[in-house]
Design a protein around this motif. Structure first.
Motif, PDB file in Angstrom:
ATOM      1  N   ALA A   1     -10.063 -16.819  28.144  1.00 48.61           N
ATOM      2  CA  ALA A   1     -10.611 -17.836  27.252  1.00 48.61           C
ATOM      3  C   ALA A   1     -11.204 -18.911  28.148  1.00 48.61           C
TER       4      ALA A   1
ATOM      5  N   ILE B   1     -13.425 -16.467  23.641  1.00 50.27           N
ATOM      6  CA  ILE B   1     -12.330 -15.570  24.016  1.00 50.27           C
ATOM      7  C   ILE B   1     -12.910 -14.164  24.090  1.00 50.27           C
TER       8      ILE B   1
ATOM      9  N   HIS C   1     -16.282 -10.583  21.245  1.00 49.14           N
ATOM     10  CA  HIS C   1     -15.737 -11.875  21.698  1.00 49.14           C
ATOM     11  C   HIS C   1     -15.684 -12.856  20.543  1.00 49.14           C
TER      12      HIS C   1
ATOM     13  N   ALA D   1      -4.386 -14.964  24.142  1.00 51.51           N
ATOM     14  CA  ALA D   1      -5.459 -15.927  24.422  1.00 51.51           C
ATOM     15  C   ALA D   1      -5.760 -16.760  23.169  1.00 51.51           C
TER      16      ALA D   1
END
Lengths: 364, 364
Positions: A237, A251, A312, A274
């Motif tokens: 992250a 992330i 992501h 994360a």
């Protein structure tokens, strides 16, 4: 992961998910038994080359719930059914009662621009039965399950769907008045402009370098290290070097992964850690629930492999200080160029300084 | 139109514009004599393929003005100079003291993505010396002068500039706390994403039809008539068929016109009348100052003719009802697909019903 598909009395779907077997015989409630007859349509915006969705919803029967009524909590008073049943399950997904897109949409109005039925889906994802908690306070295992649920919804997308986008709008600052922890999934019958642009940029990079854009950038972020917020063997992250919002965070898995369903068990669990770290740091920054838009971008659904596209999350927080909004105005909305009054390196430092423990969360 | 260029003690430019000759000997004030040394830079956003501007401004000397201090009013107390001098002039344009871009920017930091000095300009445009009025209440002639000023700023753009965008953010809902009527002009050293996309769409249409996209759409809007808010021989205002915001309105010349400086006298005056009509209708709709972002799109500056690009204004109002905001959230900001809960035809009807007289304005 266990799951159970149910049908609400108004025709909408409800799917319950859990780590444990789900009780048989659960009946899906709905705040209204009136058939949902949304018929949204799309119109082509010729100057921007994009679709715009139109839905005008008639309000249903007069509904005067008690003040503590929470449509996302399990139904406790049968006189005022909510969206969810009692019973043992962890996460629930159901069709939005007032959707901007609907698979059943048909016969769009004729117009001076091209129109189409808005044949997408709008789902609500309830993260927990507890209305008093937050994404940051859920166990890592629940976040891991959520990532699995997002993957399952992607697999189960109707054949018309080309793009599945899970997101969470959090906080009154982004217009959310319902504080029960929940997100949404919009599934589009086309690849919408932002993921389409990401696809285009990543494709060009892949063709030129025979390597994936975001995993390569991540290697550089790891080497630079100054913007990294979380790092383990599988996930990262960071405040991206090109952050458009002061507290923007991304992330991602470290290795190339195109969709939720391509994640290994280790990668998924690392992303969950994360995610918990980032949301805890956000809430810890000013000791207040931190508002944001969180969106998870994955490759489109088109039966082609997408080695160029990296799964992501991007967080867009609307605040630039504890009590000041970053307004999107002329340059952002009209020109499309974001102006950021702070440096990503400075904001990363602030988030790095927030100490969190993802094992022993504190109540908000 | 008369104009006079002045230099502020801190090095910023100030240009006064008027229908009448401007007094000689006016001296340009500034709230601070400290040299403005903004050094913003651009970073490349590889996933979106766009530039992001970064500027971190040090606050200047401690400045404790009286509560009624208005930096955009002509200076009345020499102890607290404002941005503007006393004297006879109608419109003033000066360099923003805290710019997101600056022609003097230099030596951008090295980074893991490409960086550039943000060699653009950010100007403030003060529409009138009267702090108590609004764009809607200015005379049509003043709006006509404003259109001329926007053209003049476009002609005077430094050689690095490729795109000039005049806009007005109005209302606390879009983050504006200074209510003195004013707008801004951002001039970019590249064509920013939104106008670039408009250029691309209009170019493709022009190549295919040998005719201009927006003027052709306008002919269809005139024929359909249901969304038209203002119409005369030269100009039109309408809720576009593909409106992304509930009360979105566009204003344009009817014939193809690429930039402010290509307008005939008649077209310019007609646009001024359309602008006054739209803003009066907005303010009249709920009898309150109506917040909006107004942006004027014109062809890029690249010494090529742009028969395909139509000069026009787009208004993006943040409200969907008198006291409810349309929040931009998941689908708008993350996917880029706008979802509009109302039909453009319905909103046009509401605006059509607001009776205004552009000759005899009423005080807000």
């Amino acid at each position: 992961m266990y799951s159970q598909e149910l049908l609400k009395p108004d025709g909408r779907k409800l799917t319950l998910y859990s780590r444990f077997p789900i009780d048989e015989g659960i009946v899906a409630p709905s705040p209204s038994n009136e058939k949902v007859a949304a018929n949204p349509h799309l119109r082509w915006h010729p100057l921007r080359g994009e679709w715009v969705a139109y839905a005008s919803h008639r309000q249903g029967r007069t509904f005067m719930p008690p003040p503590q009524y929470n449509p996302l909590a399990p139904t406790s008073d049968p006189e005022f059914p909510t969206e969810l049943p009692q019973g043992r399950y962890d996460i629930a997904v159901f069709d939005n009662r007032f959707p901007s897109m609907s698979i059943a949409a048909h016969d769009p109005p004729a117009s001076i621009v091209e129109t189409l039925p808005a044949n997408g889906t709008c789902e609500v994802v309830v993260f927990t039965q507890d209305p008093q908690t937050a994404l940051s306070l859920l166990e890592v295992d629940r976040l891991d399950l959520l990532l699995q649920v997002w993957g399952d919804r992607t697999s189960k997308a109707p054949p018309q769907i080309q793009y599945v986008l899970p997101f969470e709008n959090r906080g009154v600052e982004v217009g959310v008045t319902l504080h029960h922890p929940h997100g949404q999934i919009y599934s589009y019958p086309f690849v919408p402009p932002v993921p389409a642009r990401m696809l285009e940029c990543q494709r060009a990079y892949y063709q030129q370098h025979n390597s994936s854009l975001l995993p390569d950038l991540i290697q550089q972020e790891i080497a630079a290290s100054e913007r990294v917020i979380y790092l383990d063997e599988y996930a990262i992250a960071f405040v991206p070097v090109c952050a458009r919002y002061p507290y923007e965070v991304w992330i991602a898995p470290i290795a190339p992964v195109a969709t939720f369903n391509d994640l290994s068990v280790e990668q998924r669990f690392a992303l969950a850690k994360a995610l918990k770290t980032v949301t805890l740091k956000y809430d810890g920054l000013w000791n207040r629930p931190f508002p944001y838009l969180m969106a998870w971008f994955q490759a489109p659904i088109d039966s082609k492999p997408h080695p160029e596209f990296q799964l992501h999350a991007e967080f867009y927080p609307p605040l630039r200080t504890k009590d000041r909004l970053k307004y999107l105005a002329g340059t952002e909305l009209a020109a499309g160029m974001f102006a950021n009054d702070t440096l990503p390196e400075e904001k990363a430092k602030e988030l790095q300084a927030v100490v969190v423990n993802i094992e022993t969360p504190v109540k908000l």
